[in-house]
Design a protein around this motif. Structure first.
Motif, PDB file in Angstrom:
ATOM      1  N   GLN A   1     -29.584  11.189  24.638  1.00  0.00           N
ATOM      2  CA  GLN A   1     -30.301  10.228  25.471  1.00  0.00           C
ATOM      3  C   GLN A   1     -30.648   9.026  24.598  1.00  0.00           C
ATOM      4  O   GLN A   1     -31.066   9.201  23.450  1.00  0.00           O
ATOM      5  N   LYS A   2     -30.478   7.836  25.121  1.00  0.00           N
ATOM      6  CA  LYS A   2     -30.678   6.623  24.333  1.00  0.00           C
ATOM      7  C   LYS A   2     -32.100   6.552  23.783  1.00  0.00           C
ATOM      8  O   LYS A   2     -33.076   6.699  24.509  1.00  0.00           O
ATOM      9  N   GLY A   3     -32.200   6.315  22.476  1.00  0.00           N
ATOM     10  CA  GLY A   3     -33.486   6.156  21.825  1.00  0.00           C
ATOM     11  C   GLY A   3     -34.264   7.446  21.611  1.00  0.00           C
ATOM     12  O   GLY A   3     -35.419   7.414  21.185  1.00  0.00           O
ATOM     13  N   LYS A   4     -33.637   8.568  21.881  1.00  0.00           N
ATOM     14  CA  LYS A   4     -34.355   9.845  21.811  1.00  0.00           C
ATOM     15  C   LYS A   4     -34.224  10.484  20.434  1.00  0.00           C
ATOM     16  O   LYS A   4     -33.151  10.516  19.851  1.00  0.00           O
ATOM     17  N   GLU A   5     -35.341  10.984  19.905  1.00  0.00           N
ATOM     18  CA  GLU A   5     -35.325  11.872  18.746  1.00  0.00           C
ATOM     19  C   GLU A   5     -36.024  13.167  19.150  1.00  0.00           C
ATOM     20  O   GLU A   5     -37.168  13.153  19.589  1.00  0.00           O
ATOM     21  N   ALA A   6     -35.324  14.276  19.031  1.00  0.00           N
ATOM     22  CA  ALA A   6     -35.889  15.565  19.417  1.00  0.00           C
ATOM     23  C   ALA A   6     -36.659  16.170  18.245  1.00  0.00           C
ATOM     24  O   ALA A   6     -36.348  15.908  17.083  1.00  0.00           O
ATOM     25  N   VAL A   7     -37.656  16.963  18.580  1.00  0.00           N
ATOM     26  CA  VAL A   7     -38.411  17.661  17.545  1.00  0.00           C
ATOM     27  C   VAL A   7     -38.648  19.094  18.010  1.00  0.00           C
ATOM     28  O   VAL A   7     -38.985  19.336  19.171  1.00  0.00           O
ATOM     29  N   LEU A   8     -38.439  20.042  17.108  1.00  0.00           N
ATOM     30  CA  LEU A   8     -38.676  21.448  17.401  1.00  0.00           C
ATOM     31  C   LEU A   8     -39.755  21.960  16.460  1.00  0.00           C
ATOM     32  O   LEU A   8     -39.581  21.975  15.238  1.00  0.00           O
ATOM     33  N   TYR A   9     -40.873  22.366  17.043  1.00  0.00           N
ATOM     34  CA  TYR A   9     -41.981  22.933  16.272  1.00  0.00           C
ATOM     35  C   TYR A   9     -41.864  24.457  16.279  1.00  0.00           C
ATOM     36  O   TYR A   9     -41.496  25.059  17.297  1.00  0.00           O
ATOM     37  N   GLU A  10     -42.227  25.031  15.161  1.00  0.00           N
ATOM     38  CA  GLU A  10     -42.287  26.482  15.053  1.00  0.00           C
ATOM     39  C   GLU A  10     -43.678  26.829  14.532  1.00  0.00           C
ATOM     40  O   GLU A  10     -44.038  26.478  13.404  1.00  0.00           O
ATOM     41  N   ILE A  11     -44.482  27.482  15.361  1.00  0.00           N
ATOM     42  CA  ILE A  11     -45.846  27.847  14.981  1.00  0.00           C
ATOM     43  C   ILE A  11     -45.877  29.322  14.626  1.00  0.00           C
ATOM     44  O   ILE A  11     -45.578  30.176  15.460  1.00  0.00           O
ATOM     45  N   ILE A  12     -46.221  29.620  13.368  1.00  0.00           N
ATOM     46  CA  ILE A  12     -46.220  31.008  12.929  1.00  0.00           C
ATOM     47  C   ILE A  12     -47.576  31.376  12.328  1.00  0.00           C
ATOM     48  O   ILE A  12     -48.272  30.535  11.766  1.00  0.00           O
ATOM     49  N   ALA A  13     -47.933  32.644  12.453  1.00  0.00           N
ATOM     50  CA  ALA A  13     -49.191  33.150  11.905  1.00  0.00           C
ATOM     51  C   ALA A  13     -48.993  33.506  10.441  1.00  0.00           C
ATOM     52  O   ALA A  13     -48.073  34.243  10.078  1.00  0.00           O
ATOM     53  N   ALA A  14     -49.848  32.972   9.578  1.00  0.00           N
ATOM     54  CA  ALA A  14     -49.729  33.182   8.131  1.00  0.00           C
ATOM     55  C   ALA A  14     -49.925  34.650   7.777  1.00  0.00           C
ATOM     56  O   ALA A  14     -50.693  35.378   8.410  1.00  0.00           O
ATOM     57  N   GLU A  15     -49.202  35.092   6.730  1.00  0.00           N
ATOM     58  CA  GLU A  15     -49.338  36.429   6.173  1.00  0.00           C
ATOM     59  C   GLU A  15     -49.140  37.521   7.215  1.00  0.00           C
ATOM     60  O   GLU A  15     -49.837  38.528   7.246  1.00  0.00           O
ATOM     61  N   THR A  16     -48.162  37.295   8.099  1.00  0.00           N
ATOM     62  CA  THR A  16     -47.781  38.317   9.075  1.00  0.00           C
ATOM     63  C   THR A  16     -46.266  38.471   9.027  1.00  0.00           C
ATOM     64  O   THR A  16     -45.566  37.745   8.312  1.00  0.00           O
ATOM     65  N   SER A  17     -45.755  39.397   9.806  1.00  0.00           N
ATOM     66  CA  SER A  17     -44.305  39.614   9.849  1.00  0.00           C
ATOM     67  C   SER A  17     -43.574  38.391  10.381  1.00  0.00           C
ATOM     68  O   SER A  17     -42.364  38.256  10.185  1.00  0.00           O
ATOM     69  N   GLU A  18     -44.286  37.481  11.039  1.00  0.00           N
ATOM     70  CA  GLU A  18     -43.660  36.259  11.553  1.00  0.00           C
ATOM     71  C   GLU A  18     -43.105  35.391  10.431  1.00  0.00           C
ATOM     72  O   GLU A  18     -42.158  34.637  10.643  1.00  0.00           O
ATOM     73  N   VAL A  19     -43.701  35.478   9.255  1.00  0.00           N
ATOM     74  CA  VAL A  19     -43.223  34.683   8.118  1.00  0.00           C
ATOM     75  C   VAL A  19     -41.796  35.085   7.766  1.00  0.00           C
ATOM     76  O   VAL A  19     -40.924  34.232   7.552  1.00  0.00           O
ATOM     77  N   ASN A  20     -41.546  36.396   7.700  1.00  0.00           N
ATOM     78  CA  ASN A  20     -40.192  36.873   7.412  1.00  0.00           C
ATOM     79  C   ASN A  20     -39.239  36.547   8.553  1.00  0.00           C
ATOM     80  O   ASN A  20     -38.063  36.232   8.323  1.00  0.00           O
ATOM     81  N   THR A  21     -39.746  36.653   9.781  1.00  0.00           N
ATOM     82  CA  THR A  21     -38.918  36.308  10.937  1.00  0.00           C
ATOM     83  C   THR A  21     -38.465  34.855  10.852  1.00  0.00           C
ATOM     84  O   THR A  21     -37.297  34.533  11.094  1.00  0.00           O
ATOM     85  N   SER A  22     -39.381  33.981  10.498  1.00  0.00           N
ATOM     86  CA  SER A  22     -39.059  32.563  10.347  1.00  0.00           C
ATOM     87  C   SER A  22     -38.056  32.339   9.227  1.00  0.00           C
ATOM     88  O   SER A  22     -37.142  31.524   9.332  1.00  0.00           O
TER      89      SER A  22
END
Length: 455
Positions: A425-446
């Motif tokens: 799309q003209k003039g578009k910049e996409a951004v993808l945020y990833e919110i993870i919980a510190a010191e949990t298994s989500e860190v390894n998942t990320s």
């Protein structure tokens, strides 16, 4: 005509070979007193017999009568350079193989073009009814003939027919000799134990696979070499970003757990890890977790460990800091189009209630989902929260912001979610945020998603 001439016939997904001849990949069937081979090997069998100058009768094909599709083809859209390169690579591989391109890069366009190149009866196999309808819409615009469908209660066989994987699996024995060309959309589904029999029963010499994610975590993607012809073309996301897809950036936001959340998380997760240690179980391979789930059916301690793990993950997924961060991001992007992705439906409905954002899950009816997407497309809604329903097989509107609140370490899942915000799309910049919980298994998942992020 002499009766001792070898004869090839089609029967329930196999090639029956009568006569005293040796054919490649054939096995002896005691019941019919003939050699048989999977339909997949039809081309190799006939080529072998011709090369050996062996006379034979061929009663295998019963193809759907087909008009001249190349002449009927009415498409003024010019292929992009990488799309033409993909088609050329597939042709050079004897009209067989898998093309790997990111979501939103025009894989369907390549499939439509390939149909004109082959100019013969074709079955397009897709994972969902939604994709079946999308293909039918696209094909109807460029081929002025009736487009057949197989699935969702319909069985209308035409020279160009679209089927779901489930319906193709159920009808493979009957349809395996009726099409010379098969297109496997979202081809990473094909190696599954049931679906692979579709490719094995079809005699089609022309085969095309389309996918954004070739590799499977269970390693079964190696079967695509045998079933379709292997990977013949791949283009990385980074090479299309900016020119054919929107430029994008990714941002990881790590948030802490509250003290009580931390305490509950550690208590539950330690039950899981202690069980693994006691039984010397590692989680290093994709199949390890599945084996543990099977084990839990007979081992109460294993079941207890899995339930504790689930509770710990739920704490991490639903942390109050994540919700606060999401609130900040929604304020920041109040004038953008936002997709919020989660792993579980419970969190979808929590976010929907907290922020008054329409949810889409497996419980959402097709009518309701289409209404939500249409309102998102028209700007009535600027955000949608969803679980895995929009990862694949549904045509979604333009969006420029994605927020992952929870997910797996799957490269496929990550690429599919990123692809949802990358349509040009003209003039578009996409951004993808990833919110993870510190010191949990989500860190390894990320961390396991890092290879995906590099693409």
């Amino acid at each position: 005509m002499p009766t001792d001439i070898p004869e090839l016939t089609y029967h329930q997904g196999t090639i029956k070979i009568s006569g005293n001849i040796k054919a490649p990949d054939a096995f002896w069937d005691e019941r019919s007193k003939t050699f048989r081979s999977q339909g997949l090997h039809y081309k190799d069998i006939t080529s072998s017999l011709k090369n050996l100058s062996i006379e034979y009768r061929d009663k295998v094909p019963d193809t759907v009568p087909c008009p001249d599709l190349k002449q009927l083809y009415n498409n003024n859209t010019q292929l992009r350079d990488y799309q033409q390169d993909a088609i050329s690579s597939w042709i050079q591989n004897n009209y067989q193989g898998v093309i790997v391109l990111p979501t939103g890069s025009g894989k369907t366009v390549i499939g439509v073009e390939a149909i004109a190149y082959c100019n013969t009866s074709v079955l397009i196999i897709v994972p969902t009814i939604d994709l079946m309808e999308q293909w039918r819409f696209v094909l109807s615009k460029v081929y002025p003939i009736e487009i057949g469908t197989l699935g969702g209660g319909t069985k209308n066989i035409q020279p160009i027919t679209i089927s779901t994987y489930d319906s193709a699996y159920l009808q493979a024995e009957k349809l395996g000799n009726r099409f010379e060309f098969v297109v496997f959309d979202e081809a990473h589904h094909l190696p599954a134990e049931g679906y692979r029999t579709i490719a094995e029963m079809f005699i089609a010499p022309y085969r095309l696979g389309l996918t954004a994610t070739y590799e499977r975590e269970d390693g079964l993607h190696t079967e695509l070499n045998r079933l379709v012809g292997g990977k013949v073309f791949e283009q990385e996301l980074s090479k299309l970003s900016g020119k054919h897809l929107s430029p994008y950036r990714t941002e990881k936001i790590t948030v802490p757990l509250e003290d009580d959340e931390r305490k509950n998380y550690e208590q539950n997760y330690s039950v899981f890890t202690d069980y693994l240690k006691r039984h010397n179980i590692t989680m290093n391979r994709p199949d390890d977790f599945r084996k543990l789930v099977i084990r839990s059916g007979n081992d109460p301690e294993a079941r207890k460990a899995l339930l504790a793990r689930n509770r710990a993950r739920e704490i991490a997924f639903n942390s109050s800091a994540k919700v606060d961060t999401l609130r900040d991001l929604l304020k920041k992007h109040s004038h953008d189009s936002v997709f919020i992705f989660t792993e579980h439906n419970k969190l979808v409905y929590h976010i929907s209630s907290e922020f008054l954002i329409p949810p889409i899950t497996y419980r959402t009816t097709t009518r309701e989902r289409n209404l939500i997407l249409e309102r998102f497309r028209s700007g009535v809604y600027n955000a949608i929260v969803t679980s895995k329903v929009l990862d694949e097989g549904i045509d979604v509107p333009e969006a420029n912001v994605g927020i992952i609140l929870s997910g797996t370490g799957s490269k496929r899942e990550y690429i599919q979610r990123l692809g949802r915000i990358l349509r040009k799309q003209k003039g578009k910049e996409a951004v993808l945020y990833e919110i993870i919980a510190a010191e949990t298994s989500e860190v390894n998942t990320s961390r396991r998603r890092k290879n995906s992020q590099k693409q």
